[in-house]
Design a protein around this motif. Structure first.
Motif, mmCIF file in Angstrom:
data_model
loop_
_atom_site.group_PDB
_atom_site.id
_atom_site.type_symbol
_atom_site.label_atom_id
_atom_site.label_comp_id
_atom_site.label_asym_id
_atom_site.label_seq_id
_atom_site.Cartn_x
_atom_site.Cartn_y
_atom_site.Cartn_z
ATOM 1 N N ASN A 41 15.740 -25.255 3.093
ATOM 2 C CA ASN A 41 16.523 -24.091 2.653
ATOM 3 C C ASN A 41 15.653 -22.854 2.775
ATOM 4 O O ASN A 41 14.484 -22.876 2.374
ATOM 5 C CB ASN A 41 16.982 -24.245 1.204
ATOM 6 C CG ASN A 41 18.052 -25.296 1.033
ATOM 7 O OD1 ASN A 41 17.842 -26.300 0.363
ATOM 8 N ND2 ASN A 41 19.203 -25.090 1.644
ATOM 9 N N TYR A 73 19.493 -24.661 6.248
ATOM 10 C CA TYR A 73 20.568 -23.804 5.732
ATOM 11 C C TYR A 73 19.934 -22.529 5.193
ATOM 12 O O TYR A 73 19.110 -22.568 4.285
ATOM 13 C CB TYR A 73 21.360 -24.500 4.627
ATOM 14 C CG TYR A 73 22.494 -23.652 4.097
ATOM 15 C CD1 TYR A 73 23.710 -23.610 4.766
ATOM 16 C CD2 TYR A 73 22.340 -22.874 2.956
ATOM 17 C CE1 TYR A 73 24.751 -22.820 4.299
ATOM 18 C CE2 TYR A 73 23.374 -22.088 2.480
ATOM 19 C CZ TYR A 73 24.580 -22.059 3.161
ATOM 20 O OH TYR A 73 25.600 -21.272 2.713
ATOM 21 N N ASN A 75 20.843 -18.397 4.027
ATOM 22 C CA ASN A 75 21.955 -17.496 3.705
ATOM 23 C C ASN A 75 21.442 -16.182 3.115
ATOM 24 O O ASN A 75 20.480 -16.164 2.349
ATOM 25 C CB ASN A 75 22.903 -18.153 2.700
ATOM 26 C CG ASN A 75 22.258 -18.385 1.350
ATOM 27 O OD1 ASN A 75 21.413 -19.267 1.214
ATOM 28 N ND2 ASN A 75 22.645 -17.618 0.341
ATOM 29 N N ILE A 102 22.172 -23.502 10.158
ATOM 30 C CA ILE A 102 23.260 -22.624 9.692
ATOM 31 C C ILE A 102 22.646 -21.379 9.077
ATOM 32 O O ILE A 102 21.865 -21.460 8.126
ATOM 33 C CB ILE A 102 24.146 -23.350 8.662
ATOM 34 C CG1 ILE A 102 24.820 -24.564 9.305
ATOM 35 C CG2 ILE A 102 25.183 -22.392 8.082
ATOM 36 C CD1 ILE A 102 25.637 -25.396 8.345
ATOM 37 N N ASP A 104 24.022 -18.146 7.329
ATOM 38 C CA ASP A 104 25.286 -17.685 6.758
ATOM 39 C C ASP A 104 25.109 -16.313 6.107
ATOM 40 O O ASP A 104 24.737 -16.216 4.940
ATOM 41 C CB ASP A 104 25.770 -18.708 5.725
ATOM 42 C CG ASP A 104 27.139 -18.364 5.159
ATOM 43 O OD1 ASP A 104 27.713 -17.343 5.586
ATOM 44 O OD2 ASP A 104 27.629 -19.114 4.302
ATOM 45 N N ALA A 126 23.944 -28.539 1.153
ATOM 46 C CA ALA A 126 24.330 -28.003 2.453
ATOM 47 C C ALA A 126 23.306 -28.374 3.514
ATOM 48 O O ALA A 126 23.660 -28.731 4.648
ATOM 49 C CB ALA A 126 24.496 -26.483 2.363
ATOM 50 N N ALA A 127 22.026 -28.298 3.164
ATOM 51 C CA ALA A 127 20.980 -28.713 4.098
ATOM 52 C C ALA A 127 21.012 -30.218 4.339
ATOM 53 O O ALA A 127 20.598 -30.697 5.402
ATOM 54 C CB ALA A 127 19.605 -28.297 3.571
#
Length: 379
Positions: A41, A73, A75, A102, A104, A126-127
């Motif tokens: 993350n 992931y 964000n 990802i 985001d 999510a990861a």
């Protein structure tokens, strides 16, 4: 050279043309069949990503890039993190490594009031999504790496020790300087960082925290009241109740049927870290009996052996470059440089003697408030 010999069992070429049965110790068994998912993350991580990219490239090239899947992931970053992740994706494409990255921008950083842990659990899951969604048998191990600085030897050491010790979960040790004015003149002490999560097998934190004031006794050695302090001082792995500590290896089977563990918050609250809760859940899964004294039917085969969660002190990481340079242990290869029976003795000393039972009570600090000390059941 010594590190090359030590970590050779992880490499694809190990065992070809050499005698791998030279010892009964598990350090010499081939490990090249294992498949890994590395989960990360990130948020505003442009200062640490060059380190992570270099380490990932080196380790994957050494161990076979096709044995890995990188899941990241990110964000809400406002720095060059997304651009560096684009660069990483190009590198992984050329190496033939699978990845799920990802970025985001629509998900803002920060957490709703009293929902920090729920938010952290959500981004960790999510990861982990490629693990949850993959067919059983796709991955053997999950490697979770925080936004830390480390070297190849730190990652290789924790991968090796996870197999050698037949652990369920293996953690490094993360460090951060205590930058408060009282220590400015004499130099900021380097402290073990993940204090809210980590507990030894007595259920105690890694530093002495006074009750009821919540004051830390600092500067202080790590694990001042723990029997494990001697193994820590000698860079030997030791069993703990809980840890995460910047870099962690977990058995993939924990997240698959019938266990299906997930990162979570305690009833949606911030009372415990999601990393502490996953350790508690592993203990509950592997315990011989439940808290009511009944045989734990959830345990594999119906025979709980207790959770095998360990800390690997040699795998030390830092959140800043200078902190890592002070914390790193990969230059200390004295135990690797022995030969013959002396090497055998040194490797035997590394072996963890696993305890089957968790602490009866664990010393906790609800909501990370050090003055709210409370002894609680392990799960």
């Amino acid at each position: 050279m010594y590190q090359q010999d030590r970590y050779a069992p992880l490499e694809p070429s190990y065992g070809k043309g050499i005698n791998t049965n030279q010892s009964t110790l598990p350090h010499f068994k081939p490990r090249h069949h294992l498949k890994y998912m590395i989960a990360i993350n990130l948020f505003n991580s442009e200062t640490v990503l060059p380190t992570l990219i270099r380490v990932l490239h080196s380790v994957l090239i050494s161990l076979d890039p096709t044995r890995f899947h990188i899941s990241i992931y990110e964000n809400g970053s406002t720095d060059d993190t997304p651009s560096l992740l684009f660069l990483l994706a190009q590198i992984l494409d050329r190496m033939g490594t699978g990845y799920t990255i990802i970025s985001d921008p629509s998900r803002a950083s920060g957490w709703a009031p009293k929902k920090r842990i729920a938010g952290l659990a959500e981004v960790r899951n999510a990861a982990m999504a490629p693990m949850y969604e993959a067919p059983e048998g796709t991955f053997d191990r999950v490697v979770f790496i925080n936004d830390v600085h480390l070297c190849e030897a730190d990652l290789l050491e924790i991968l090796l020790q996870h197999e050698v010790q037949e652990a369920d979960m293996s953690c490094g040790m993360d460090y951060k300087e205590l930058r408060i004015k009282e220590f400015e003149a004499q130099g900021y002490p380097l402290l073990f960082y993940d204090v809210w999560v980590a507990r030894d097998m007595l259920g105690l934190p890694f530093y002495h925290i006074k009750y009821p004031t919540g004051d830390w006794v600092l500067p202080s050695p790590v694990l001042p009241h723990s029997p494990s302090r001697f193994r820590h001082q000698n860079n030997l792995p030791f069993q703990v109740f809980s840890c995460f500590n910047g870099v962690t290896v977990l058995d993939a089977s924990l997240f698959l049927p019938p266990h299906n563990l997930r990162f979570r918050a305690d009833n949606g609250s911030d009372i415990h870290s999601e990393c502490y809760i996953i350790c508690s859940d592993i203990w509950e899964t592997m315990a011989p009996w439940d808290l009511e004294g009944k045989v734990n039917e959830r345990a594999p085969g119906g025979e709980g052996r207790g959770a095998r969660i360990q800390v690997v002190p040699r795998a030390s990481v830092g959140y800043e470059v200078g902190e890592y340079e002070r914390a790193r242990q990969d230059r200390n290869t004295t135990s690797f440089e022995k030969e013959g029976w002396q090497l055998e003795v040194a490797l035997e000393e590394e072996m963890v003697k696993w305890e089957q039972w968790p602490p009866r009570l664990v010393q906790n600090y609800p909501y990370a408030y050090w003055g709210s000390q409370k002894e609680m059941p392990p799960y």
